[in-house]
Design a protein around this motif. Structure first.
Motif, mmCIF file in Angstrom:
data_model
loop_
_atom_site.group_PDB
_atom_site.id
_atom_site.type_symbol
_atom_site.label_atom_id
_atom_site.label_comp_id
_atom_site.label_asym_id
_atom_site.label_seq_id
_atom_site.Cartn_x
_atom_site.Cartn_y
_atom_site.Cartn_z
ATOM 1 N N MET A 75 0.818 -1.213 0.000
ATOM 2 C CA MET A 75 0.000 0.000 0.000
ATOM 3 C C MET A 75 0.856 1.269 0.000
ATOM 4 O O MET A 75 0.323 2.370 -0.028
ATOM 5 C CB MET A 75 -0.934 0.005 1.221
ATOM 6 N N GLY A 76 2.186 1.079 0.096
ATOM 7 C CA GLY A 76 3.076 2.236 0.124
ATOM 8 C C GLY A 76 3.084 2.953 1.454
ATOM 9 O O GLY A 76 3.387 4.154 1.524
ATOM 10 N N ALA A 77 2.780 2.248 2.525
ATOM 11 C CA ALA A 77 2.750 2.847 3.862
ATOM 12 C C ALA A 77 3.752 2.136 4.764
ATOM 13 O O ALA A 77 3.859 0.918 4.730
ATOM 14 C CB ALA A 77 1.354 2.741 4.455
ATOM 15 N N SER A 78 4.475 2.896 5.549
ATOM 16 C CA SER A 78 5.419 2.291 6.484
ATOM 17 C C SER A 78 4.841 2.202 7.893
ATOM 18 O O SER A 78 5.353 1.484 8.733
ATOM 19 C CB SER A 78 6.724 3.093 6.516
ATOM 20 N N ASP A 79 3.754 2.930 8.146
ATOM 21 C CA ASP A 79 3.152 2.989 9.471
ATOM 22 C C ASP A 79 1.640 2.831 9.337
ATOM 23 O O ASP A 79 0.998 3.607 8.625
ATOM 24 C CB ASP A 79 3.491 4.342 10.106
ATOM 25 N N ILE A 80 1.084 1.859 10.015
ATOM 26 C CA ILE A 80 -0.349 1.588 9.869
ATOM 27 C C ILE A 80 -1.203 2.764 10.332
ATOM 28 O O ILE A 80 -2.282 3.009 9.799
ATOM 29 C CB ILE A 80 -0.744 0.271 10.583
ATOM 30 N N THR A 81 -0.725 3.522 11.311
ATOM 31 C CA THR A 81 -1.526 4.642 11.804
ATOM 32 C C THR A 81 -1.724 5.723 10.740
ATOM 33 O O THR A 81 -2.697 6.470 10.794
ATOM 34 C CB THR A 81 -0.920 5.266 13.069
ATOM 35 N N SER A 82 -0.836 5.771 9.766
ATOM 36 C CA SER A 82 -0.992 6.768 8.697
ATOM 37 C C SER A 82 -2.156 6.433 7.768
ATOM 38 O O SER A 82 -2.581 7.265 6.969
ATOM 39 C CB SER A 82 0.300 6.890 7.884
ATOM 40 N N LEU A 83 -2.683 5.212 7.881
ATOM 41 C CA LEU A 83 -3.774 4.775 7.015
ATOM 42 C C LEU A 83 -5.157 4.933 7.648
ATOM 43 O O LEU A 83 -6.169 4.789 6.960
ATOM 44 C CB LEU A 83 -3.582 3.302 6.632
ATOM 45 N N VAL A 84 -5.214 5.259 8.939
ATOM 46 C CA VAL A 84 -6.499 5.314 9.634
ATOM 47 C C VAL A 84 -7.427 6.328 8.958
ATOM 48 O O VAL A 84 -7.125 7.514 8.871
ATOM 49 C CB VAL A 84 -6.327 5.654 11.130
ATOM 50 N N GLY A 85 -8.541 5.813 8.452
ATOM 51 C CA GLY A 85 -9.557 6.665 7.852
ATOM 52 C C GLY A 85 -9.185 7.276 6.516
ATOM 53 O O GLY A 85 -9.820 8.217 6.067
ATOM 54 N N GLN A 86 -8.212 6.712 5.835
ATOM 55 C CA GLN A 86 -7.711 7.315 4.594
ATOM 56 C C GLN A 86 -8.344 6.757 3.331
ATOM 57 O O GLN A 86 -7.788 6.889 2.249
ATOM 58 C CB GLN A 86 -6.182 7.175 4.528
ATOM 59 N N TRP A 87 -9.525 6.180 3.430
ATOM 60 C CA TRP A 87 -10.209 5.688 2.237
ATOM 61 C C TRP A 87 -10.714 6.888 1.447
ATOM 62 O O TRP A 87 -10.912 7.973 1.985
ATOM 63 C CB TRP A 87 -11.337 4.732 2.604
ATOM 64 N N GLN A 88 -10.879 6.660 0.176
ATOM 65 C CA GLN A 88 -11.321 7.735 -0.706
ATOM 66 C C GLN A 88 -12.604 7.301 -1.412
ATOM 67 O O GLN A 88 -12.642 6.262 -2.056
ATOM 68 C CB GLN A 88 -10.244 8.071 -1.721
ATOM 69 N N SER A 89 -13.609 8.127 -1.315
ATOM 70 C CA SER A 89 -14.890 7.837 -1.934
ATOM 71 C C SER A 89 -14.784 7.948 -3.456
ATOM 72 O O SER A 89 -13.986 8.722 -3.982
ATOM 73 C CB SER A 89 -15.935 8.828 -1.441
ATOM 74 N N ASN A 90 -15.592 7.184 -4.157
ATOM 75 C CA ASN A 90 -15.690 7.305 -5.614
ATOM 76 C C ASN A 90 -16.512 8.530 -6.007
ATOM 77 O O ASN A 90 -16.484 8.948 -7.157
ATOM 78 C CB ASN A 90 -16.326 6.060 -6.224
ATOM 79 N N LYS A 91 -17.251 9.071 -5.049
ATOM 80 C CA LYS A 91 -18.042 10.281 -5.312
ATOM 81 C C LYS A 91 -17.112 11.471 -5.285
ATOM 82 O O LYS A 91 -16.377 11.671 -4.338
ATOM 83 C CB LYS A 91 -19.119 10.468 -4.243
ATOM 84 N N GLN A 92 -17.148 12.265 -6.298
ATOM 85 C CA GLN A 92 -16.264 13.448 -6.326
ATOM 86 C C GLN A 92 -17.011 14.717 -6.183
ATOM 87 O O GLN A 92 -18.007 15.060 -6.313
ATOM 88 C CB GLN A 92 -15.443 13.485 -7.621
#
Length: 161
Positions: free
Chosen positions: A144-161
């Motif tokens: 995922m290109g992340a070194s720290d799991i905490t940097s991913l918390v809540g980082q999803w991106q909606s398909n709605k723009q």
């Protein structure tokens, strides 16, 4: 009621209080916000979905109490959605629960907004499930290109723009 009960519990204990939320409500966001107003330190979601399993021969429910909790992989999409919705509506830490069977599942919950995850049903089938998820997370994070799991918390991106 959730706000009131949470407040009463917080007044009686000197421990962190995480409120576990059921998905069997009209709006889990409203319930989560009530827990936050009541002083909850965090949230755990979700609990089991209410289900019914019938025996075709007896025409009666398999469970003694008729209805019972559906858990495991089947509830994961509902749980991930609810974590994402609650993350957008509260600032409380969330423990994501429901259908986590792999490091990818755990990462999906984190991406949706969970600060931590709980493994339940999978441990009945694999006594080392927790170890397998933990051991596999570094490779998933690297993909995922992340070194720290905490940097991913809540980082999803909606398909709605």
């Amino acid at each position: 009621m959730v706000e009131k009960i949470t407040r009463l519990v917080k007044e009686k204990v000197d421990l962190p209080v995480y409120v576990k939320l059921t998905p069997n409500v009209t709006s889990i966001v409203e319930i989560a916000q009530a827990a936050e107003r009541g002083g909850a330190d965090g949230l755990t979601l979700i609990n089991t979905l209410l289900g019914l399993h019938l025996d075709l021969k007896t025409r009666r429910p398999v469970l003694g109490n008729d209805f019972g909790g559906l858990s495991g992989q089947a509830v994961k999409p509902v749980a991930v959605r609810m974590v994402a919705q609650v993350r957008q509506a509260t600032s409380l830490p969330i423990i994501g629960v429901g259908g986590i069977n792999s490091p990818e599942d755990a990462a999906e919950f984190i991406l949706a907004g969970a600060s931590a995850v709980q493994i339940g049903s999978m441990a009945f089938h694999d006594k080392l499930a927790i170890k397998h998820v933990i051991d596999g997370l570094p490779a998933v994070l690297a993909d995922m290109g992340a070194s720290d799991i905490t940097s991913l918390v809540g980082q999803w991106q909606s398909n709605k723009q």
